[in-house]
Design a protein around this motif. Sequence first.
Motif, PDB file in Angstrom:
ATOM      1  N   ARG A 228       0.820  -1.206   0.000  1.00  0.00           N
ATOM      2  CA  ARG A 228       0.000   0.000   0.000  1.00  0.00           C
ATOM      3  C   ARG A 228       0.858   1.262   0.000  1.00  0.00           C
ATOM      4  O   ARG A 228       0.482   2.289  -0.583  1.00  0.00           O
ATOM      5  CB  ARG A 228      -0.934  -0.004   1.205  1.00  0.00           C
ATOM      6  N   GLU A 229       2.023   1.205   0.656  1.00  0.00           N
ATOM      7  CA  GLU A 229       2.906   2.368   0.668  1.00  0.00           C
ATOM      8  C   GLU A 229       3.285   2.762  -0.760  1.00  0.00           C
ATOM      9  O   GLU A 229       3.283   3.947  -1.105  1.00  0.00           O
ATOM     10  CB  GLU A 229       4.162   2.084   1.484  1.00  0.00           C
ATOM     11  N   ASP A 232       0.071   4.077  -2.690  1.00  0.00           N
ATOM     12  CA  ASP A 232      -0.278   5.439  -2.285  1.00  0.00           C
ATOM     13  C   ASP A 232       0.625   6.479  -2.926  1.00  0.00           C
ATOM     14  O   ASP A 232       0.228   7.648  -3.059  1.00  0.00           O
ATOM     15  CB  ASP A 232      -0.201   5.573  -0.764  1.00  0.00           C
ATOM     16  N   ARG A 266      -6.116   2.963  -7.836  1.00  0.00           N
ATOM     17  CA  ARG A 266      -5.369   2.548  -6.662  1.00  0.00           C
ATOM     18  C   ARG A 266      -6.067   1.387  -5.952  1.00  0.00           C
ATOM     19  O   ARG A 266      -5.413   0.499  -5.422  1.00  0.00           O
ATOM     20  CB  ARG A 266      -5.189   3.723  -5.708  1.00  0.00           C
ATOM     21  N   SER A 270      -4.432  -2.341  -5.372  1.00  0.00           N
ATOM     22  CA  SER A 270      -4.268  -2.866  -4.012  1.00  0.00           C
ATOM     23  C   SER A 270      -5.018  -4.166  -3.780  1.00  0.00           C
ATOM     24  O   SER A 270      -4.754  -4.871  -2.803  1.00  0.00           O
ATOM     25  CB  SER A 270      -4.758  -1.820  -2.994  1.00  0.00           C
TER      26      SER A 270
END
Length: 387
Positions: A228-229, A232, A266, A270
């Motif tokens: 997720r880092e 994002d 996104r 994910s």
Amino acid sequence: MPTRRKILMTGGASLLLLGSGLGGYVGTRSIARAQEPWQRAGQSFGDPRLDALAYAILAPNPHNRQPWLVRLEAEDSFSLFCDLDKRLPETDPPNRQITIGLGAFLELFRQAAAEKGFRADITPFPDGEPQPVLDDRPVAHVSLVADPATRPDPLFATTLERRSIKEAYAARAIDDQTLSQLLELAGTGNDGSGQSFLTSGESEMVDSLRNLTWRAWQVEYDVPRTHRESVDLMRIGAGEINASPDGIDMSGPMMEAMYLGGIISREKLSEKGSTVYNSGIDMYREILEQTRNYGWLVSAGNSRTDQLMSGMNWVRINQAATKLGLAMHPVSQILQEFPEMADLYREFHARVAVEEPARVQGLFRLGYGPVAPPSPRWPLESRLVDA
């Protein structure tokens, strides 16, 4: 994460439903504004520090976070700070990789200053090395000194062509003579820094490293918070990239159309098992399967100053590769210090016979790759802070 410039063709058929109007619109979308700093380097800013800083901001750095902040001081010096909001707390908890990026910044500054006859006197961490993470103390203090003995660095001419090529490479190995030239040009190991750069094209070692780097990439991709880092930090399409020219750029007409058409987002990136999530796995597997050479940068210790020196050597290796027509891509997931990577981290260091206090600071794919456009950058003036 996989290459951001390769098209996710799994959604391509759906684009036929979007109509020619959208196709005409995305054809006008450009990230040229985000790439302007590459064009501005070489212009005179009326201050030799700014002239050299215009090159320094083009340095390689993790996830293109561009963590540098500069405070100009007196008439001939500045302090370099880390923008603490640019750190990567999930994949780089001790801020080691961010520190390496700051070292690359300092090296390009030094080279650019030397072109104009200035010596850059660099004092790392003048107020002490921050541990366990970086803080608001200066990373370095730098003074410019006009010095007739200063000579241009032969690698500086590659600065505007240097890239990290995140694509599949040609399925052929680099010959031993070229690898020897790479080591000689980079100069790592001859600079008194206690650092060395090693390469291998030997099939057993390459197979082993290919397996390790693939497993490490899967760990980062599979752990929700580390994946997720990266997600994002993705900038999808020209609008996002021009507005925030840092992070992981995902640009190009097809990517633009897929984003605007709702094929990529996104959320879908994910979502485990989604088409685009699985496409990322397939793409990275292809990238690694084509790799025929690896290189790794080793430091004798792991102090903050060692990390800065690694960044200086990192960019020199990248420049040397560029000069020889080689592509270079950091595959440093296996060096990340979050808990789920610990076993692979130890296995890799054992495989390359590096024991504490020494450590590997960078692992790279080397080969023959395509030409890539320059990465987006924040303009120089946005990186300056008041005293």
